[in-house]
Scaffold this motif. Structure first.
Motif, PDB file in Angstrom:
ATOM      1  N   GLU A 119      49.854  33.963  30.722  1.00  0.00           N
ATOM      2  CA  GLU A 119      49.765  34.962  29.664  1.00  0.00           C
ATOM      3  C   GLU A 119      48.467  35.764  29.754  1.00  0.00           C
ATOM      4  O   GLU A 119      48.439  36.928  29.375  1.00  0.00           O
ATOM      5  CB  GLU A 119      49.908  34.300  28.297  1.00  0.00           C
ATOM      6  CG  GLU A 119      51.325  33.787  28.063  1.00  0.00           C
ATOM      7  CD  GLU A 119      51.525  33.200  26.683  1.00  0.00           C
ATOM      8  OE1 GLU A 119      50.575  33.214  25.876  1.00  0.00           O
ATOM      9  OE2 GLU A 119      52.638  32.743  26.409  1.00  0.00           O
ATOM     10  N   TYR A 120      47.422  35.162  30.271  1.00  0.00           N
ATOM     11  CA  TYR A 120      46.179  35.911  30.475  1.00  0.00           C
ATOM     12  C   TYR A 120      46.376  36.983  31.542  1.00  0.00           C
ATOM     13  O   TYR A 120      45.835  38.078  31.435  1.00  0.00           O
ATOM     14  CB  TYR A 120      45.044  34.972  30.877  1.00  0.00           C
ATOM     15  CG  TYR A 120      44.400  34.279  29.696  1.00  0.00           C
ATOM     16  CD1 TYR A 120      43.348  34.861  29.025  1.00  0.00           C
ATOM     17  CD2 TYR A 120      44.863  33.050  29.253  1.00  0.00           C
ATOM     18  CE1 TYR A 120      42.754  34.231  27.939  1.00  0.00           C
ATOM     19  CE2 TYR A 120      44.289  32.418  28.176  1.00  0.00           C
ATOM     20  CZ  TYR A 120      43.222  33.012  27.520  1.00  0.00           C
ATOM     21  OH  TYR A 120      42.655  32.393  26.447  1.00  0.00           O
ATOM     22  N   ILE A 121      47.166  36.675  32.566  1.00  0.00           N
ATOM     23  CA  ILE A 121      47.450  37.657  33.613  1.00  0.00           C
ATOM     24  C   ILE A 121      48.242  38.829  33.035  1.00  0.00           C
ATOM     25  O   ILE A 121      47.961  39.992  33.338  1.00  0.00           O
ATOM     26  CB  ILE A 121      48.193  36.992  34.782  1.00  0.00           C
ATOM     27  CG1 ILE A 121      47.277  35.973  35.465  1.00  0.00           C
ATOM     28  CG2 ILE A 121      48.707  38.025  35.764  1.00  0.00           C
ATOM     29  CD1 ILE A 121      47.970  35.089  36.460  1.00  0.00           C
ATOM     30  N   VAL A 122      49.211  38.535  32.180  1.00  0.00           N
ATOM     31  CA  VAL A 122      50.002  39.594  31.546  1.00  0.00           C
ATOM     32  C   VAL A 122      49.111  40.471  30.671  1.00  0.00           C
ATOM     33  O   VAL A 122      49.206  41.706  30.702  1.00  0.00           O
ATOM     34  CB  VAL A 122      51.166  38.988  30.732  1.00  0.00           C
ATOM     35  CG1 VAL A 122      51.849  40.047  29.885  1.00  0.00           C
ATOM     36  CG2 VAL A 122      52.155  38.312  31.646  1.00  0.00           C
ATOM     37  N   ILE A 123      48.234  39.854  29.882  1.00  0.00           N
ATOM     38  CA  ILE A 123      47.336  40.619  29.013  1.00  0.00           C
ATOM     39  C   ILE A 123      46.392  41.478  29.848  1.00  0.00           C
ATOM     40  O   ILE A 123      46.158  42.649  29.531  1.00  0.00           O
ATOM     41  CB  ILE A 123      46.559  39.678  28.081  1.00  0.00           C
ATOM     42  CG1 ILE A 123      47.504  39.137  27.021  1.00  0.00           C
ATOM     43  CG2 ILE A 123      45.383  40.381  27.432  1.00  0.00           C
ATOM     44  CD1 ILE A 123      46.905  38.141  26.086  1.00  0.00           C
ATOM     45  N   ALA A 124      45.856  40.943  30.927  1.00  0.00           N
ATOM     46  CA  ALA A 124      44.960  41.719  31.792  1.00  0.00           C
ATOM     47  C   ALA A 124      45.714  42.884  32.423  1.00  0.00           C
ATOM     48  O   ALA A 124      45.184  44.008  32.495  1.00  0.00           O
ATOM     49  CB  ALA A 124      44.359  40.822  32.867  1.00  0.00           C
ATOM     50  N   ALA A 125      46.946  42.662  32.856  1.00  0.00           N
ATOM     51  CA  ALA A 125      47.733  43.736  33.460  1.00  0.00           C
ATOM     52  C   ALA A 125      48.038  44.834  32.444  1.00  0.00           C
ATOM     53  O   ALA A 125      47.938  46.029  32.757  1.00  0.00           O
ATOM     54  CB  ALA A 125      49.029  43.172  34.044  1.00  0.00           C
ATOM     55  N   LEU A 126      48.384  44.458  31.222  1.00  0.00           N
ATOM     56  CA  LEU A 126      48.654  45.452  30.188  1.00  0.00           C
ATOM     57  C   LEU A 126      47.397  46.233  29.817  1.00  0.00           C
ATOM     58  O   LEU A 126      47.452  47.441  29.573  1.00  0.00           O
ATOM     59  CB  LEU A 126      49.253  44.787  28.948  1.00  0.00           C
ATOM     60  CG  LEU A 126      50.674  44.260  29.105  1.00  0.00           C
ATOM     61  CD1 LEU A 126      51.088  43.492  27.854  1.00  0.00           C
ATOM     62  CD2 LEU A 126      51.635  45.404  29.389  1.00  0.00           C
ATOM     63  N   TYR A 127      46.261  45.552  29.790  1.00  0.00           N
ATOM     64  CA  TYR A 127      44.994  46.219  29.493  1.00  0.00           C
ATOM     65  C   TYR A 127      44.661  47.239  30.590  1.00  0.00           C
ATOM     66  O   TYR A 127      44.306  48.384  30.293  1.00  0.00           O
ATOM     67  CB  TYR A 127      43.877  45.185  29.369  1.00  0.00           C
ATOM     68  CG  TYR A 127      42.523  45.805  29.143  1.00  0.00           C
ATOM     69  CD1 TYR A 127      42.179  46.291  27.895  1.00  0.00           C
ATOM     70  CD2 TYR A 127      41.614  45.922  30.186  1.00  0.00           C
ATOM     71  CE1 TYR A 127      40.936  46.875  27.681  1.00  0.00           C
ATOM     72  CE2 TYR A 127      40.379  46.498  29.984  1.00  0.00           C
ATOM     73  CZ  TYR A 127      40.037  46.969  28.731  1.00  0.00           C
ATOM     74  OH  TYR A 127      38.822  47.552  28.534  1.00  0.00           O
ATOM     75  N   ILE A 128      44.817  46.831  31.839  1.00  0.00           N
ATOM     76  CA  ILE A 128      44.534  47.738  32.956  1.00  0.00           C
ATOM     77  C   ILE A 128      45.499  48.920  32.937  1.00  0.00           C
ATOM     78  O   ILE A 128      45.094  50.067  33.153  1.00  0.00           O
ATOM     79  CB  ILE A 128      44.593  46.971  34.287  1.00  0.00           C
ATOM     80  CG1 ILE A 128      43.418  45.989  34.368  1.00  0.00           C
ATOM     81  CG2 ILE A 128      44.590  47.918  35.476  1.00  0.00           C
ATOM     82  CD1 ILE A 128      43.520  45.003  35.505  1.00  0.00           C
ATOM     83  N   LEU A 129      46.777  48.667  32.645  1.00  0.00           N
ATOM     84  CA  LEU A 129      47.745  49.749  32.539  1.00  0.00           C
ATOM     85  C   LEU A 129      47.357  50.724  31.432  1.00  0.00           C
ATOM     86  O   LEU A 129      47.449  51.941  31.598  1.00  0.00           O
ATOM     87  CB  LEU A 129      49.148  49.186  32.296  1.00  0.00           C
ATOM     88  CG  LEU A 129      50.251  50.207  32.077  1.00  0.00           C
ATOM     89  CD1 LEU A 129      50.456  51.033  33.353  1.00  0.00           C
ATOM     90  CD2 LEU A 129      51.536  49.525  31.660  1.00  0.00           C
ATOM     91  N   GLY A 130      46.920  50.208  30.302  1.00  0.00           N
ATOM     92  CA  GLY A 130      46.485  51.067  29.200  1.00  0.00           C
ATOM     93  C   GLY A 130      45.299  51.931  29.578  1.00  0.00           C
ATOM     94  O   GLY A 130      45.254  53.118  29.251  1.00  0.00           O
ATOM     95  N   VAL A 131      44.343  51.355  30.281  1.00  0.00           N
ATOM     96  CA  VAL A 131      43.168  52.122  30.720  1.00  0.00           C
ATOM     97  C   VAL A 131      43.587  53.210  31.700  1.00  0.00           C
ATOM     98  O   VAL A 131      43.140  54.366  31.593  1.00  0.00           O
ATOM     99  CB  VAL A 131      42.114  51.185  31.342  1.00  0.00           C
ATOM    100  CG1 VAL A 131      41.020  51.977  32.030  1.00  0.00           C
ATOM    101  CG2 VAL A 131      41.520  50.281  30.284  1.00  0.00           C
ATOM    102  N   ILE A 132      44.460  52.874  32.637  1.00  0.00           N
ATOM    103  CA  ILE A 132      44.922  53.864  33.616  1.00  0.00           C
ATOM    104  C   ILE A 132      45.662  55.003  32.925  1.00  0.00           C
ATOM    105  O   ILE A 132      45.423  56.184  33.211  1.00  0.00           O
ATOM    106  CB  ILE A 132      45.805  53.193  34.685  1.00  0.00           C
ATOM    107  CG1 ILE A 132      44.959  52.284  35.569  1.00  0.00           C
ATOM    108  CG2 ILE A 132      46.536  54.234  35.533  1.00  0.00           C
ATOM    109  CD1 ILE A 132      45.769  51.405  36.498  1.00  0.00           C
TER     110      ILE A 132
END
Length: 64
Positions: A26-39
């Motif tokens: 779940e930490y990987i999913v949260i990090a991926a969503l955060y990076i997607l949001g920044v992009i």
């Protein structure tokens, strides 16, 4: 608003919390969503004015 965000992050990230997320998936999913949001934020259309953004989000007022 900042207090609310800190509270939510604290309840999700603390391991003893009932709403805590599971390591590591779940930490990987949260990090991926955060990076997607920044992009997506960095790639947004900057040519639109704030007023035009408000009109697009809220819509034009209808006259009765």
């Amino acid at each position: 608003m900042a207090t609310f965000i800190i509270f939510i992050l604290g309840t999700v990230l603390l391991p003893m919390s009932p709403g805590s997320i599971i390591w590591p998936s779940e930490y990987i999913v949260i990090a991926a969503l955060y990076i997607l949001g920044v992009i997506l934020y960095l790639r947004r259309d900057n040519s639109i004015t704030v007023e035009d953004q408000k009109k697009m989000i809220i819509g034009e007022p209808k006259e009765v």
